[in-house]
Design a protein around this motif. Structure first.
Motif, short mmCIF file in Angstrom:
data_model
loop_
_atom_site.label_atom_id
_atom_site.label_comp_id
_atom_site.label_asym_id
_atom_site.label_seq_id
_atom_site.Cartn_x
_atom_site.Cartn_y
_atom_site.Cartn_z
N THR A 197 0.82 -1.21 0.00
CA THR A 197 0.00 0.00 0.00
C THR A 197 0.85 1.26 0.00
OG1 THR A 197 -1.70 -1.18 1.26
CG2 THR A 197 -1.84 1.22 1.23
N VAL A 198 0.37 2.25 -0.75
CA VAL A 198 0.95 3.59 -0.73
C VAL A 198 0.00 4.51 0.02
CG1 VAL A 198 1.68 5.57 -2.12
CG2 VAL A 198 2.21 3.25 -2.89
N LEU A 199 0.50 5.18 1.05
CA LEU A 199 -0.31 6.09 1.85
C LEU A 199 -0.18 7.51 1.32
CD1 LEU A 199 0.53 4.82 5.47
CD2 LEU A 199 -1.24 4.01 3.91
N VAL A 200 -1.31 8.16 1.08
CA VAL A 200 -1.35 9.53 0.59
C VAL A 200 -2.09 10.38 1.60
CG1 VAL A 200 -2.04 11.06 -1.29
CG2 VAL A 200 -1.35 8.71 -1.79
N GLY A 201 -1.47 11.50 2.03
CA GLY A 201 -2.13 12.38 2.99
C GLY A 201 -1.16 13.34 3.62
N SER A 202 -1.62 14.02 4.64
CA SER A 202 -0.75 14.94 5.35
C SER A 202 0.32 14.16 6.11
CB SER A 202 -1.57 15.79 6.32
OG SER A 202 -2.09 14.98 7.36
N PRO A 203 1.46 14.78 6.41
CA PRO A 203 2.49 14.06 7.18
C PRO A 203 1.97 13.54 8.51
CG PRO A 203 3.40 16.05 6.21
CD PRO A 203 1.93 16.09 5.95
N ALA A 204 1.17 14.35 9.21
CA ALA A 204 0.62 13.89 10.49
C ALA A 204 -0.34 12.72 10.30
CB ALA A 204 -0.09 15.05 11.19
N GLY A 205 -1.19 12.80 9.26
CA GLY A 205 -2.14 11.72 9.00
C GLY A 205 -1.44 10.44 8.61
N ILE A 206 -0.39 10.54 7.81
CA ILE A 206 0.37 9.35 7.42
C ILE A 206 1.04 8.73 8.64
CG2 ILE A 206 2.37 8.55 6.13
CD1 ILE A 206 1.63 10.49 3.93
N GLY A 207 1.60 9.58 9.51
CA GLY A 207 2.24 9.06 10.72
C GLY A 207 1.26 8.32 11.60
N LYS A 208 0.07 8.89 11.75
CA LYS A 208 -0.97 8.24 12.57
C LYS A 208 -1.40 6.91 11.94
CE LYS A 208 -5.55 9.06 14.55
NZ LYS A 208 -6.68 10.02 14.66
N SER A 209 -1.54 6.90 10.61
CA SER A 209 -1.96 5.67 9.92
C SER A 209 -0.89 4.59 10.02
CB SER A 209 -2.27 5.97 8.46
OG SER A 209 -3.38 6.83 8.35
N LEU A 210 0.38 4.98 9.97
CA LEU A 210 1.45 4.00 10.13
C LEU A 210 1.37 3.33 11.50
CD1 LEU A 210 4.50 5.83 8.51
CD2 LEU A 210 3.32 3.83 7.63
N CYS A 211 1.08 4.12 12.53
CA CYS A 211 0.95 3.55 13.87
C CYS A 211 -0.28 2.62 13.94
CB CYS A 211 0.82 4.66 14.90
SG CYS A 211 2.31 5.67 15.10
N THR A 212 -1.39 3.06 13.35
CA THR A 212 -2.62 2.26 13.38
C THR A 212 -2.43 0.93 12.66
OG1 THR A 212 -3.99 4.26 13.45
CG2 THR A 212 -5.06 2.22 12.77
N LEU A 213 -1.82 0.97 11.48
CA LEU A 213 -1.61 -0.25 10.70
C LEU A 213 -0.60 -1.17 11.38
CD1 LEU A 213 -1.56 1.21 7.08
CD2 LEU A 213 -3.43 0.03 8.23
N SER A 214 0.31 -0.58 12.16
CA SER A 214 1.26 -1.40 12.90
C SER A 214 0.58 -2.14 14.03
CB SER A 214 2.38 -0.52 13.45
OG SER A 214 3.21 -1.24 14.33
N GLU A 215 -0.37 -1.46 14.71
CA GLU A 215 -1.06 -2.07 15.85
C GLU A 215 -2.12 -3.06 15.40
OE1 GLU A 215 -2.56 1.32 17.82
OE2 GLU A 215 -0.60 1.99 18.57
N ASN A 216 -2.72 -2.83 14.23
CA ASN A 216 -3.81 -3.69 13.76
C ASN A 216 -3.50 -4.15 12.34
OD1 ASN A 216 -6.15 -5.04 13.22
ND2 ASN A 216 -7.52 -3.32 13.69
N ARG A 217 -2.78 -5.24 12.22
CA ARG A 217 -2.41 -5.75 10.90
C ARG A 217 -3.56 -6.47 10.22
NH1 ARG A 217 3.25 -5.87 10.08
NH2 ARG A 217 4.46 -5.34 11.93
N ALA A 218 -4.67 -6.67 10.94
CA ALA A 218 -5.82 -7.35 10.35
C ALA A 218 -6.41 -6.57 9.19
CB ALA A 218 -6.89 -7.59 11.41
N PHE A 219 -6.14 -5.24 9.11
CA PHE A 219 -6.63 -4.46 7.98
C PHE A 219 -6.09 -5.01 6.66
CE2 PHE A 219 -7.33 -0.74 10.94
CZ PHE A 219 -8.70 -0.79 10.82
N GLY A 220 -4.91 -5.58 6.69
CA GLY A 220 -4.34 -6.16 5.48
C GLY A 220 -3.60 -5.18 4.60
#
Length: 521
Positions: free
Chosen positions: A178-201
């Motif tokens: 996946t390629v994440l597109v968004g603000s730097p803060a939003g991308i940072g938050k999403s990286l943390c979320t995807l790290s904690e919940n890998r079930a998203f795939g």
């Protein structure tokens, strides 16, 4: 060589060149397909098809074992092997039509099981209609019982496959690049979320930090400083892609299968529209992170016009026919539950409560129902008499907020019998009477009290649009272990997406949750 001969030679040479070009185009198409569809997805889909075929064959065998006469009757009409092949074909088609093979469907929890129930209904209707039109007296065992057994086996098979998939994702496998597109803060938050919940795939392999500026000439998107992104040690440092017209091609070149918009670009943005068209034309998935209050749960229809495009939203489950069917379903279900449970469950529980302390058997409390109308809720009494007077005091002593989800794991007011009937939700059985009266439904948000309703937010108050239920997504997703925000999200999500087959799935999963006693105290 004459003109005709030269022309035949020219056509021959030209034909050979066209053939080579056609093979190159076909090879490019296959190469592109293998890029956008990861190998694990292809193998997993193949296994799913094989398992579903085995499920139907096994269901047919079990049905004939239960009723040998049906086997002999069917054998006189059509060869068993031919019928099994046709039934498996219908089963796979109905599973596909119900969305069971869609991407991410195995991640969706109970909605996954809803597709299996829809497939069972579709298989029964299609096979029954075909038998009727062809004047074939096929036994009901083959037309009805076999698909129902296949549905039960299919639920267990998908549960097992889902667990296998989630276990693999916990190790970083079986995910979509996946390629994440968004603000730097939003991308940072999403990286943390995807790290904690890998079930998203979603496995981040690159980021595209952007900033949206609005001026007199409309919005403009510029690249942002990627160094503002919060680093996450769980992921390998992702590559950084510039926001440009070639972003989808650049993402595909890196091996991405998904472009995830985390924030910054609103849904009405022309930049997002152009990016979506470019991404999906390459066969890649475009995913957009939406807020809790988004209309994505509704059935959306875009009305195109030269003057104005209008997006209409509807929830078809609120039609008069579906609402009436739900009421009939509630009455039949509650009546059967009372007939079965009255001598086996309710009478022994009532005697145990009366023998323990001699107090009243039933507990009555005013709750708020559909459209804010109050009603009297019936339960088996599980606490000491007049236990409500100590609610606020106990909440203060335990450091909890006195509200909708206030519960104590070791509540001193709960009696010995009450602790046991709460563990297995036996105290809820008298609410089948509320369903028959019409104050409640079998499935819906949990009924709450007036002071709790008074504290609802604007969005959460929409739970009053439907009847409260004996069970619901709250009961099958952790019950009292859920936070306030998680419980609210589940309730609003149910209001947006409920269906009759979904209610059946929730009822079946409630039985499992009750037997496991998860979050009940």
């Amino acid at each position: 060589m004459g003109y005709a001969g030269r022309n035949r030679e020219r056509r021959s040479v030209h034909g050979k060149g066209s053939e080579r070009n056609r093979h190159r185009r076909n090879a490019a198409v296959f190469e592109h397909y293998f890029k956008v569809v990861p190998s694990w997805r292809r193998w997993f889909l193949l296994w799913l098809l094989l398992v579903d075929t085995l499920v139907m064959v096994s269901a047919l065998a079990v049905s004939f074992w239960l009723n040998p006469w049906a086997y002999e009757a069917l054998q006189r009409i059509v060869p068993i092997v031919v019928f099994a092949m046709l039934l498996c074909g219908v089963w796979l088609v109905t599973l596909w039509l119900s969305g069971s093979y869609r991407r991410h469907k195995l991640d969706d929890g109970f909605s996954l099981y809803e597709t299996v129930f829809n497939a069972v209904i579709g298989t029964v209707i299609l096979t029954g209609s075909a038998a009727y039109m062809l004047h074939m007296e096929i036994p009901r065992t083959a037309v009805i019982i076999a698909p129902v057994v296949a549905g039960v086996l299919g639920l267990f098979a998908r549960r097992l496959l889902r667990r296998v998939l989630l276990n693999r994702r916990s190790d970083g496998r079986c995910s979509y690049a996946t390629v994440l597109v968004g603000s730097p803060a939003g991308i940072g938050k999403s990286l943390c979320t995807l790290s904690e919940n890998r079930a998203f795939g979603y496995l981040p392999i690159a980021v595209c930090p952007i900033a949206v500026c609005k001026g007199e000439n409309g919005e403009s998107v510029r690249n942002a400083d990627y160094r503002e992104i919060v680093s996450n040690p769980e992921f390998v440092k992702p590559a950084v892609l510039p926001f440009a017209a070639t972003l989808p091609e650049d993402a595909l070149a890196l091996g991405a299968q998904t472009v995830l918009i985390v924030d910054a670009l609103p849904r009405e943005s022309p930049s997002l529209h152009a990016l979506a068209l470019a991404t999906e034309s390459l066969g890649m998935e475009l995913a957009v992170s939406v807020s809790f209050a988004d209309l994505s749960g509704h059935e959306l229809y875009l009305r195109n016009s030269a003057q104005q495009d209008v997006l209409t939203a509807s929830l078809p489950q609120y039609s008069l026919a579906t609402t009436m069917f739900k009421r009939v379903f509630d009455v039949i279900g509650a009546s059967l539950a009372l007939l079965i449970s009255a001598p086996l469950v309710m009478l022994p529980v009532a005697l145990a409560i009366r023998c323990e302390d001699g107090g009243p058997i039933f507990y009555r409390q005013e709750r708020v129902g559909r459209k804010g109308r109050p009603f009297v809720l019936y339960k088996f009494r599980s606490m000491q008499v007049d236990a409500e007077r100590l609610d606020s005091e106990l909440a203060r002593e335990s450091g909890q907020q006195y509200g909708a989800l206030f519960k104590m794991r070791s509540d001193p007011r709960v009696t010995r019998v009450g602790r046991w009937i709460r563990k297995y939700s036996l105290d809820e059985f008298p609410q089948f009477l509320n369903v028959l009266i019409g104050d409640m439904s079998l499935v819906g948000p949990r009924p709450q009290r007036k002071y709790e309703v008074d504290n609802y937010g604007e969005l959460y108050s929409t739970r009053l649009l439907v009847k409260p239920g004996i069970t619901g997504p709250w009961q099958i997703s952790g019950r009292s272990d859920l936070s306030q925000a998680e419980a609210e999200r589940l309730d609003v999500s149910y209001i947006e997406r409920w269906s009759i087959t979904g209610d059946v799935v929730i009822l079946l999963k409630t039985v499992v949750a009750v037997l496991r006693a998860v979050g009940s105290y």
